[in-house]
Structure formats: structure tokens, C-alpha cells
Design a protein around this motif. Structure first.
Motif, mmCIF file in Angstrom:
data_model
loop_
_atom_site.group_PDB
_atom_site.id
_atom_site.type_symbol
_atom_site.label_atom_id
_atom_site.label_comp_id
_atom_site.label_asym_id
_atom_site.label_seq_id
_atom_site.Cartn_x
_atom_site.Cartn_y
_atom_site.Cartn_z
ATOM 1 N N PRO A 211 0.838 -1.206 0.000
ATOM 2 C CA PRO A 211 0.000 0.000 0.000
ATOM 3 C C PRO A 211 0.870 1.252 0.000
ATOM 4 N N THR A 217 -5.044 4.241 -3.661
ATOM 5 C CA THR A 217 -4.691 2.919 -3.144
ATOM 6 C C THR A 217 -5.905 2.070 -2.766
ATOM 7 N N PRO A 257 -4.315 4.499 3.627
ATOM 8 C CA PRO A 257 -5.268 3.816 2.798
ATOM 9 C C PRO A 257 -6.441 3.252 3.594
#
Length: 263
Positions: A211, A217, A257
């Protein structure tokens, strides 16, 4: 025998070689009215691919697609007249990588146009089944068209024998298993390309990319879920989510994320 300069069909003149694919060679051509077009020439033993591409590509009248216009023949070889798609392949266009770092606005437009094309195909009950850089033609500003429909077919089409569809680096897990493919399988390919845009590279076989702080993302991670039942299957939703995340974080950075969901 030279091919460039030959005239086939109703006055279509072959001008120069554009590229070679796994099933055909593609020539830039000019119609008798002087309009640019492309001609795909298939080996005789791959005529079924030409037949399928005409069947599934003939009605794809959408600004982000390059529809098949006519059936042709070149000597004894099957051929197709296709609307010309300007630009370079996606990897050629985005030579500075990661694309979302060096050319973010253009790459976002490319992804938006790709999702527009897939949304139209999926609404027609078709899946592309070969989402990869070579099949996405991109202009300097990022405008894009999705091309090549020789693997395309009805959503969840059951073939006589299990058949692996697509190109390995961009294949969904179900495609590698030879299962019938639906819209979520095309969106997996979009996810791989989005991850490439974020990282500037593709994952090695059996590995995954980490990530990042890029706000896209969550969408990327959702699109590459291995479980197709948990993967987004709606291209219009994916486009809206792409634009929402991009507009919420115009600098291209987010705090952390967050998980996304299937729509």
C-alpha cells in the motif's frame, strides 16, 4: 510480396505496418474517402478469432472504443477493417514512471476513458477479456481508446473446454483457472494498471506491491482482490470512485489507505 500499397475491399489502401499481435498483424490504412483506418490480417488457421472479433466488435459505437467496421479478405487471409485509434500504447505513452507521480492528470484521464469503454461493453453484455497496455491507445493529453476484441465475448460465456483468456501479467485469478469471465475480471486488469500507475512497476509473480499514501490505493486494492465475489464488478462505480478519490486529494497524497467495497 510487399503488403504496403496494396488495395483491398472497397478501395482500402494499406499504408504501413502498425504492429503485430498474437493473432494478427495490423496495418494503418486509408479508405477510398481518405479516412484513416486500420486493417487486421489474420492467418488462415486463426479465422475463428477474426469471426469472433467481427461478431463482438461490430456494434461497439462508443467514443472510447475502436469498432470493427467491415469484414475483408487479403488474398486468402481473413481480415477486418477497424476504426483507427490514434496515439501510443499505454506503456509507450507513460515512459516517465510512476505515471501518477509524473503525469497524474493525463493518467487519470486514461483510466477514466478505459472505464467508460468497459462500462459500455459490459452494458452490451460483453467482456473484453484482455485488458493490457498494448490494447489501450493513448493520445498526448491522456485521451484513450480500448482496442482489440478477438478475445471478447458474452459475459460468463461457458466455453467447450476451460480456456485461459488474456495476458498473464494482467489476468485475474479466475482467468488463469480458465473459468467463465465477467465484468469483475476486466476490472481486475484495470486494477493491475492502476497499481502500475501508482508504483511504476508490475509485481513479480507470486508477490504483491505494498500500500502507499496515494489516495487511489483503496480502489487499486479493491480491484485486485483475488476473490471475484468481493471485487468491484461495476465499471461506472469504479470510475466514480476514481474521480472522487482524485478530487478529494488533488495533491496525490492521503493520510492512510482505507478499505473499499464491492458495488
Amino acid at each position: 510480396m510487399p503488403i504496403a500499397g496494396r488495395v483491398i475491399g472497397d478501395g482500402v489502401k494499406l499504408v504501413r505496418l502498425l504492429g503485430r499481435g498474437s493473432h494478427s498483424v495490423v496495418y494503418f490504412a486509408v479508405s477510398k474517402e481518405g479516412q484513416p483506418c486500420a486493417v487486421k490480417i489474420f492467418p488462415s488457421h486463426l479465422e475463428t478469432f477474426a469471426v469472433r472479433e467481427f461478431q463482438h466488435g461490430h456494434g461497439l459505437n462508443h467514443p472510447r472504443l475502436a469498432p470493427v467496421l467491415e469484414n475483408l479478405s487479403f488474398d486468402d487471409f481473413p481480415a477486418l477493417l477497424v476504426k483507427h485509434a490514434k496515439g501510443e500504447t499505454l506503456f509507450e505513452r507513460y515512459r516517465q514512471r510512476p505515471a501518477l507521480l509524473h503525469d497524474r492528470r493525463a493518467f487519470l484521464l486514461t483510466m477514466t476513458h478505459l472505464l467508460d469503454a468497459l462500462d459500455f461493453m459490459h452494458q452490451q453484455g460483453l467482456v473484453h477479456r484482455d485488458i493490457k497496455p498494448d490494447n489501450i491507445m493513448v493520445e498526448p493529453d491522456g485521451s484513450a481508446k480500448l482496442v482489440d476484441y478477438d478475445l471478447s465475448g458474452p459475459s460468463l460465456e461457458a466455453l467447450d473446454v476451460p480456456t485461459r483468456m488474456g495476458t498473464q501479467a494482467f489476468q485475474s485469478p479466475e482467468a488463469t483457472r480458465g473459468e467463465p469471465l465477467g465484468p469483475e475480471s476486466d476490472l481486475y486488469g484495470v486494477g493491475v494498471l492502476l497499481g502500475w500507475g501508482i508504483h511504476g512497476e508490475l509485481p513479480e509473480e507470486g508477490e504483491s506491491l505494498p500500500p502507499t499514501r496515494d489516495p487511489l490505493t483503496p480502489l487499486w486494492r479493491a480491484l485486485i482482490r483475488s476473490d471475484r465475489s468481493k471485487r468491484p464488478n461495476n465499471a461506472a462505480w469504479a470510475k466514480d470512485e476514481l474521480l472522487r478519490l482524485a478530487l478529494e486529494h488533488p495533491t496525490g497524497l492521503s493520510a492512510s489507505p482505507q478499505p473499499s467495497r464491492r458495488e
